[in-house]
Enzyme design. Structure first.
Site, mmCIF file in Angstrom:
data_model
loop_
_atom_site.group_PDB
_atom_site.id
_atom_site.type_symbol
_atom_site.label_atom_id
_atom_site.label_comp_id
_atom_site.label_asym_id
_atom_site.label_seq_id
_atom_site.Cartn_x
_atom_site.Cartn_y
_atom_site.Cartn_z
ATOM 1 C CE LYS A 80 47.611 46.852 45.111
ATOM 2 N NZ LYS A 80 46.634 47.051 46.185
ATOM 3 C CG HIS A 92 36.735 55.089 42.251
ATOM 4 N ND1 HIS A 92 37.858 54.395 41.863
ATOM 5 C CD2 HIS A 92 37.173 56.280 42.711
ATOM 6 C CE1 HIS A 92 38.939 55.128 42.094
ATOM 7 N NE2 HIS A 92 38.546 56.273 42.612
ATOM 8 C CB THR A 150 44.365 48.389 42.065
ATOM 9 O OG1 THR A 150 43.785 48.326 43.373
ATOM 10 C CG2 THR A 150 43.913 49.659 41.372
ATOM 11 C CE LYS A 203 38.963 40.453 44.090
ATOM 12 N NZ LYS A 203 39.549 41.577 43.439
ATOM 13 N NE ARG A 204 34.385 47.042 48.991
ATOM 14 C CZ ARG A 204 33.361 47.296 48.192
ATOM 15 N NH1 ARG A 204 32.119 47.087 48.612
ATOM 16 N NH2 ARG A 204 33.561 47.735 46.956
ATOM 17 C CE LYS A 212 34.994 44.420 45.570
ATOM 18 N NZ LYS A 212 35.798 44.788 44.384
#
Length: 1027
Positions: free
Chosen positions: A879, A572, A875, A764-765, A770
């Site tokens: 969604k 990953h 991911t 998200k984290r 990010k």
């Protein structure tokens, strides 16, 4: 033809075996007393053989005759398929007075009419419709009326092709089935024909006969049966009065009743797998973010409606009961959510699979905000028990730490023995995972660390009670917390302990299960596939070698051949510096035998590299598992690549990056090992179950619910993307979802938000790559622009509710500062009367799976803006897209593939390209960000929002040459994309069409597709369908 699937009356036998079966049977010899046209097709060999051995074939209750369990329905489905001898005359007599069934085949050319008059009882309608589904009949229309305690039903039924049913013989058998449903008086004991006389057979035969009788059928799923199951658990499991129990107790009782139903198929599945000796895949992951289990389980079992009605009649609301369940704290981010999706798909697609992980007592942490700062609290998710798990106190394995390695020679062979200084017991906790509309229920086995009884006893016997207590605490610490802070040596030791504890127990369990049916390891690779979810479980490679060589006494060559044929790994990471490495001195102290094995693996491997590339010392140093440089570490990713037969990335661009950059040397050596397997998510939890309104719309317009197991069918929406009727229904669902989220936001923050505003979401984290900071800087820019607008200009502003959520790692100070900045500007903007509803900023604390199920269906825009080349896949974007949310996305990861599937015109892309990354980073010290970027960072530095000194370090990460994640480089492109978003949102027809096209293009991103590719290309397994 359908009549062949239903039993007929026998002229020679007045006792009618009642079946409700939809498939022909094929072995009448097994049941000589059955005088009917049904024949036996194929049962589990375990039950059939057991019956034959015990001479039970003449007892109709002796076998579980299910082709599929009665609480499931769908393709090839059946209902209650156990045989039960009931007098045919009794059926007629019992039904004559109060039950009437009229079948009309002449009135309607397109459907057969069935009228029913019967005494009403709870769950009757659900039971009737369940039988129609099981018989593969469709209800085209239905009406109901009540009078004098009787119910009057009128059904228009069709076959699967939409035609009326005219076969009189078949309709007669349908009537018999319905009469049995309508008359509870005929639900007699199933075992009345089983001969339990003490004079028949030996004691063991009698015992087995009685057990078969007692477990002759699955639990029923009509409303009264469910209610009885729930209140029985209230009284006998929870020990409360059935007349007085609160919502939480109702949840626990309900969960236990559902678990009962899961365990039936779980036990039968495991026996079936053992009997068939099918190859199994074992999925090893440090995280499993399963979310809540109750709603997911009853949806998958197809009994959500029955449970809702059962609880309602008991005075409870299913939605309230569901909220009593705590999310299982078994993960942090995408890694755990991916593993959970894979488990759902493995179960639904009927693969023989086990998941393995750790049973964290406190999970990662529970995030709380105090004055806008993140505070970490233990997540006491197990304090009140977990009704879904089964503690297997008899399934324990010793796990060793520290100590020394001893060598001895026996019969000319060197034997190696590891003598540990510390011993811990791994105790198994099993969690059943049901598939959707299938009998397949697989297992997630989690390990908890307990002190070794041997060491405890020794301490207590010598009076050293304190040492015994400390030993217990040290042991239990191993499985207490996910990802211990590894900034210290002690933290690193605990994390490595955790990883080794997990894989050692898992591999011992896998080998034990294999040895139950095999006397030789020759077939081990043909029966076992082990998938490592990232490099965390890589220490399992030397552990497998230790078990095979030291414990099972295999030769090194054979053990290595087996090891390299069973392991495969998913990578990953995207950057070499992000790959896991462990100090050699730490492994040497903690796992002395394993460091020896790693050195030997590395020596043999480097010889292979030399044989192909010669003495290329730079290449040898890059590829070596052992890094003897300044820090002296073991490179776990390199170890995983050497030992695995397949290495896969999780998106096309990510896999290309692995092959061309991160692992280029390995790709040059073994190009055949590298595969791409683009991630996916389960559409069941993330669309069908979490967004029921949209589920109904999709099913209506597609004309089928089959998209729940075949997501590619969503492409059928494209032909209706501009249909105004669909637009109306689509937007009605979205407004309802937004209203639910708005209520939650008001409850947690006190801020009222307008559902007419755009819900702009990034959840998200929290991490620099990010780029939540890029989002926050744009929010400040938007706020600054609105503040300087005239009243007329403000009328043209698109209102936005900016929603951010996620956790920062406890030791990650920059990420924590980002959270504080979000909450700080939120306080300013939300209270600014000049802004009003034009802009709101909300931070959702303790974001988890259950909150995601609320947030995702309600989102208009979702941001996936990680720096190009830094996100392996992602991911959550899948969604959001499948729920009709439009994406604002940076290039790279799975964003590129989503763009290809839904179309360039239906996604808002921005930012640098992958091939520009190296150059931009090399030139970043000379880069001059746009003026708007300097203005917003200047506002933060000047103390415009307070906490001037606290935010200086945060601004330093993006100012000047330190902007590693290219926030400044992409700022102008990002603002341009945001402007396109605003322009499009105003055009409601265009926005809605893009939303529909987003859903329609999401078919590729089902985890069902991903799992099928793993199964075919990597694991070499086939579906094993019991029914």
């Amino acid at each position: 033809m359908m009549a062949n699937a239903l039993c007929q009356r026998s002229a020679s036998n007045s006792l009618l075996p009642i079946f409700t079966i939809t498939k022909p049977l094929t072995s009448p010899s097994y049941f000589p007393q059955l005088a009917c046209r049904a024949t036996l097709e194929s049962f589990s060999s375990a039950y059939t053989q057991r019956a034959l051995e015990n001479d039970l074939t003449n007892s109709f209750c002796s076998l579980k005759l299910q082709r599929r369990s009665p609480h499931l329905y769908g393709r090839d489905s059946v209902t209650t398929i156990h045989a039960q001898s009931v007098s045919a005359e009794a059926i007629d007599e019992a039904s004559e007075d109060s039950i009437k069934i009229i079948v009309d085949t002449s009135t309607d050319q397109k459907a057969t009419t069935i009228e029913i008059v019967a005494p009403n009882w709870p769950g009757l309608l659900a039971s009737i419709t369940d039988k129609f589904k099981a018989l593969e009949l469709q209800v085209a229309k239905a009406s109901v009326d009540l009078k004098d305690g009787n119910v009057f039903y009128k059904f228009s039924i069709q076959d699967q092709d939409g035609n009326a049913i005219v076969d009189a013989e078949y309709l007669g058998n349908v009537e018999k089935v319905l009469r049995r449903v309508l008359n509870p008086a005929l639900w007699s004991d199933l075992g009345k024909n089983v001969n339990l006389s003490p004079n028949v057979g030996d004691p063991e035969t009698q015992r087995r006969r009685r057990l078969l009788w007692l477990m002759d059928q699955y639990l029923k799923n009509d409303v009264p049966s469910i209610q009885k199951s729930i209140v029985d658990h209230v009284e006998y499991t929870i020990a409360r009065s059935r007349f007085k129990f609160d919502d939480f107790e109702a949840y626990k009782a309900t969960a236990n009743s559902v678990r009962d139903r899961l365990l039936e198929s779980w036990n039968d599945n495991q026996q079936y797998y053992r009997d068939n000796d099918s190859k199994r895949v074992y999925y090893l992951s440090m995280e499993f973010l399963m979310g809540r289990s109750l709603l997911n389980s009853i949806f998958n079992l197809g009994i959500k409606g029955e449970y809702a009605q059962a609880l309602s009649e008991l005075g409870y609301d299913l939605e309230v009961i569901v909220e009593q369940e705590r999310d299982a704290a078994l993960g942090n981010g995408g890694l755990g959510r991916l593993a959970a999706c894979f488990m759902d798909s493995l179960a639904t697609m009927n693969y023989s699979a086990w998941g393995y992980g750790l049973r964290y007592q406190y999970g990662l942490f529970r995030q709380q905000l105090q004055d806008g700062y993140q505070h970490e609290q233990p997540d006491y998710w197990l304090n009140f028990g977990n009704p879904w798990e089964i503690e297997r106190v008899h399934v324990t394995y010793p796990v060793k730490f520290f100590g020394k390695v001893e060598e001895d020679w026996v019969d000319g062979r060197k034997l190696i023995k590891w003598v540990p200084d510390e011993l811990v017991e791994a105790v198994a906790y099993d969690n059943p995972i049901p598939g959707y509309k299938t009998s397949n229920t697989i297992n997630l086995r989690l390990w908890a660390a307990k002190p070794s009884g041997e060491f405890d006893l020794q301490s207590f016997n010598t009076g050293d009670y304190v040492n015994a207590i400390l030993s217990k605490q040290r042991a239990e610490t191993i499985s207490s917390v996910l990802y211990p802070d590894d900034r210290t040596y002690q933290g690193k030791e605990l994390r490595l302990k955790q990883q080794y504890f997990f894989v050692s127990a898992t591999l011992q369990d896998i080998i034990r299960r294999f040895k139950d049916n095999h006397s030789s390891f020759d077939d081990f690779p043909e029966k076992v596939a082990i998938q490592l979810n990232d490099t965390h479980p890589t220490i399992g490679v030397p552990e497998m070698m230790r078990l095979l060589v030291d414990v099972e006494s295999l030769e090194w060559g054979k053990a290595w051949d087996i090891t390299t044929r069973v392991f495969s790994v998913t990578i990953h990471s995207v950057l070499p510096e992000m790959l896991e490495k462990w100090p050699i001195e730490l492994i040497q102290a903690l796992l002395p035998r394993h460091i020896q094995i790693i050195y030997k693996i590395n020596t043999i491997f480097l010889e292979e590299v030399k044989s192909k590339f010669g003495n290329d010392y730079d290449r040898l140093a890059r590829m070596s598992i052992v890094d003897d440089g300044e820090k002296k570490v073991i490179k776990m990713a390199s170890l995983a690549l050497v030992a695995s037969h397949t290495v896969n990335g999780v998106a096309w661009s990510h896999t290309e990056l692995l092959k061309g950059s991160v692992f280029k040397d390995f790709y040059d050596l073994w190009p055949h090992k590298f595969r791409n397997k683009t991630n996916g998510v389960t559409q069941r939890r993330w669309l069908a179950f979490s967004n029921p309104g949209l589920r109904e719309v999709l099913t209506k317009w597609l004309g089928t619910e089959s998209w729940i197991t075949n997501l590619e069918l969503l492409t059928g929406l494209r032909q209706y993307a501009s249909d105004t009727t669909l637009h109306k229904e689509w937007n009605l669902v979205r407004r309802h979802n937004k209203a639910r989220l708005a209520l939650y936001i008001e409850a947690i923050s006190g801020v009222k938000v307008s559902i007419d505003a755009m819900f702009d979401v990034q959840v998200k984290r929290i991490h620099e790559y990010k780029r939540q900071l890029l989002n926050v800087l744009s929010i400040i820019h938007r706020y600054d622009c609105i503040k300087n607008m005239t009243p007329e200009e403000k009328k043209k502003v698109v209102p936005r509710v900016c929603i951010i959520g996620g956790k920062a790692a406890p030791g990650y100070e920059i990420a924590k500062k980002i959270i504080k900045l979000v909450t700080t500007i939120g306080e300013r903007i939300n209270d600014d009367s000049d802004i009003g509803n034009l802009l709101k900023v909300i931070f959702i604390p303790d974001y988890n799976v259950s909150l995601a199920e609320l947030v995702i269906p309600a989102s208009d825009l979702s941001q996936h803006i990680s720096t190009v080349g830094n996100e392996a896949s992602g991911t959550s974007n899948m969604k959001f897209a499948m729920n009709g949310c439009l994406l604002l996305a940076a290039r790279g990861g799975s964003n590129d593939e989503i763009q290809q599937e839904i179309g360039d015109e239906n996604i808002f892309m921005f930012g640098a390209k992958a091939d520009e990354l190296g150059r931009l980073r090399a030139e970043r010290r000379n880069f001059i960000p746009p003026r708007d970027f300097h203005r917003v960072t200047g506002m933060i530095r000047s103390g415009e929002f307070g906490h001037k000194e606290y935010f200086q370090e945060l601004c330093d990460t993006v100012d000047g040459g330190d902007d590693f994640y290219l926030v400044g480089n992409d700022f102008a492109s990002y603002l341009e994309a945001q402007a396109r978003v605003d322009k499009t949102f105003v055009d409601r027809a265009r926005w809605t069409q893009m939303s529909i096209m987003s859903t329609a293009g999401s078919g590729k991103f089902s985890s069902d597709r991903t799992i099928q590719e793993y199964a075919q290309d990597i694991w070499g397994i086939q579906p094993v369908e019991r029914f």
